[in-house]
Design an enzyme around this catalytic site. Structure first.
Site, PDB file in Angstrom:
ATOM      1  N   ASP A 101      -0.130   5.051   0.935  1.00  0.00           N
ATOM      2  CA  ASP A 101      -0.350   6.016   2.019  1.00  0.00           C
ATOM      3  C   ASP A 101      -0.157   5.369   3.380  1.00  0.00           C
ATOM      4  O   ASP A 101      -0.757   4.332   3.690  1.00  0.00           O
ATOM      5  CB  ASP A 101      -1.769   6.578   1.940  1.00  0.00           C
ATOM      6  CG  ASP A 101      -1.988   7.418   0.689  1.00  0.00           C
ATOM      7  OD1 ASP A 101      -1.002   7.719   0.013  1.00  0.00           O
ATOM      8  OD2 ASP A 101      -3.149   7.762   0.393  1.00  0.00           O
TER       9      ASP A 101
ATOM     10  N   ASP B 102       0.872  -1.162   0.000  1.00  0.00           N
ATOM     11  CA  ASP B 102       0.000   0.000   0.000  1.00  0.00           C
ATOM     12  C   ASP B 102       0.923   1.230   0.000  1.00  0.00           C
ATOM     13  O   ASP B 102       2.112   1.117   0.336  1.00  0.00           O
ATOM     14  CB  ASP B 102      -0.876  -0.037   1.252  1.00  0.00           C
ATOM     15  CG  ASP B 102      -1.665   1.235   1.439  1.00  0.00           C
ATOM     16  OD1 ASP B 102      -2.274   1.696   0.460  1.00  0.00           O
ATOM     17  OD2 ASP B 102      -1.655   1.780   2.557  1.00  0.00           O
TER      18      ASP B 102
END
Length: 413
Positions: A193, A191
């Protein structure tokens, strides 16, 4: 060769590490004509322990005398070496460990380790070996463990038994099945963020529009699983309507990688892994970073821009919670990697499906909704801890970095 039923002898030599010790011992054993069954050697802070298991020993007392004389003649006794010879049970090969347990902490206290060992013992699990895997940025220890009943439930039982110890002592404990499967991982997807980078891209954009607090509140609710991600995305992107598209480049240049991110990607590439990112963020912001890190795959949402302004909408298929798992499967298929050989790393509820689909799902400083379902959770803010979970040691990382001049240790606060 030594067979079951063959008497075995264990010879242990310990003292300050220096060249020639193994040669001296093996010279004696060669003259005695014994067979080697096993050899293990470890050096901790300059102290050597060398263990040799042998068979076909005709006279244990004679062998003991020979070893003592050779060690003394080499001056090792005077240097503080000790020798122990034990005529033991029959030579029986040890079954491979069933699980690898990696302990990470800053620090790992003796009390924490005692409780961890007690929890393993309470499960009937035996610690077969222990080695240090890291001294920076956290202390890392790898335990090879044999569970009493190697069933599909053994992984869950061990994780549950050790979870309380981890929480009580502020350490991370990862449990993974040992053997070839652990070393067969070939693709890692992150991922973006609050995982690969610090902070949330959409909040950085919202700050330019003066609506950061509003957007941050929606982000938090989505990461906790309280709001459907697609709904939250549309609500947050709508707050960006009218923003000049030029701010995208500004935000892209301001991204700060999570500590250890470059080391992690660089090391994974050296090991032959394929690496990618799957993000609920925006490809216009992430693409320069993906290019800089030489990532193999990227999937993210696309901001709609008309006449140089953000419209407050995204185009194309939304990369939401199910979409992240779809992207991981697509990357694995493109790379020709079975799903059981994939790793996914994330922090929010929208990463649940992706981590569940991966062969190994790692929750990184994650919200409870993800942490509760992940295979393992990392709660220290260093992404290179992922490497330790995979069995890569800090020494191996730094030896490779030293070759190409990238070796450095950033002082920790």
């Amino acid at each position: 060769m030594g067979q079951p039923g063959t008497p075995s002898v264990l010879i242990t030599v310990s003292g300050p590490d220096r060249p020639g010790v193994t040669s001296v011992l093996m010279g004696v054993l060669a003259q005695a004509g014994v067979e080697l069954l096993d050899v293990e050697q470890v050096v901790i802070r300059g102290r050597l322990t060398l263990g040799v298991l042998v068979a076909a020993v005709r006279d244990v007392e004679d062998l003991t005398d020979r070893v003592d004389e050779a060690i003394a003649a080499a001056g090792l006794i005077a240097e503080g070496f000790a020798v122990h010879v034990e005529a033991g049970s029959n030579a029986v090969g040890q079954a491979p460990s069933t699980h690898a347990v990696v302990v990470l902490g800053s620090p790992v206290t003796a009390r924490a380790f005692q409780n961890l060992a007690a929890a393993l013992a309470a499960q009937g699990a035996n610690i077969d070996s222990i080695r240090g895997v890291a001294d920076y940025p956290v202390t890392g220890l790898e335990l090879m463990v044999s569970a009493p009943a190697d069933t599909p439930f053994a992984d869950t039982l061990l994780r549950e038994a050790l979870a309380g110890v981890a929480a009580d002592h502020e350490i991370d404990v990862a449990v993974e099945r040992a053997g070839i499967a652990r070393r067969a991982k070939r693709l890692v997807v992150f991922d973006v963020d609050s995982t690969l980078i610090q902070g949330e891209v959409i909040e950085m954009l919202a700050a330019r529009a003066g609506r950061e607090a509003e957007v941050a509140a929606v982000t938090e609710a989505a990461m906790r699983g309280e709001i459907d991600f697609e709904e939250s995305l549309h609500r947050r992107v709508a707050a960006l309507a009218g923003l000049d598209a030029a701010v995208i480049a500004d935000v892209a240049q301001s991204l700060e990688l999570t500590p250890g991110a470059r080391t992690t990607i660089r090391t994974l590439h050296r090991l032959g892994y394929r690496c990618g990112v799957v993000s609920g963020g925006f490809e216009q912001v992430i693409e320069p970073l993906a290019r800089e890190l030489s990532l193999d795959f990227m999937r993210a949402n696309t901001l709609e821009i008309v006449d140089g302004k953000l419209t407050g909408r995204v185009t194309g298929t939304v990369v939401d919670r199910p979409g992240k798992a779809v992207a991981l499967r697509a990357f694995a298929d493109e790379a020709g990697v079975p799903m059981e050989q994939t790793v996914a790393v994330g922090d929010g509820a929208n990463d649940i499906d992706m981590l569940g689909a991966a062969g190994l799902g790692i929750a990184f400083n994650a919200k409870p909704a993800l942490r509760d379902v992940a295979d393992t959770a990392l709660n220290h803010p260093f992404l290179d801890a992922v490497l330790f979970i995979l069995g890569v040691t800090r020494e191996e990382i730094e030896a490779a970095d030293a070759v190409d001049g990238t070796l450095r240790r950033v002082p920790l606060d």
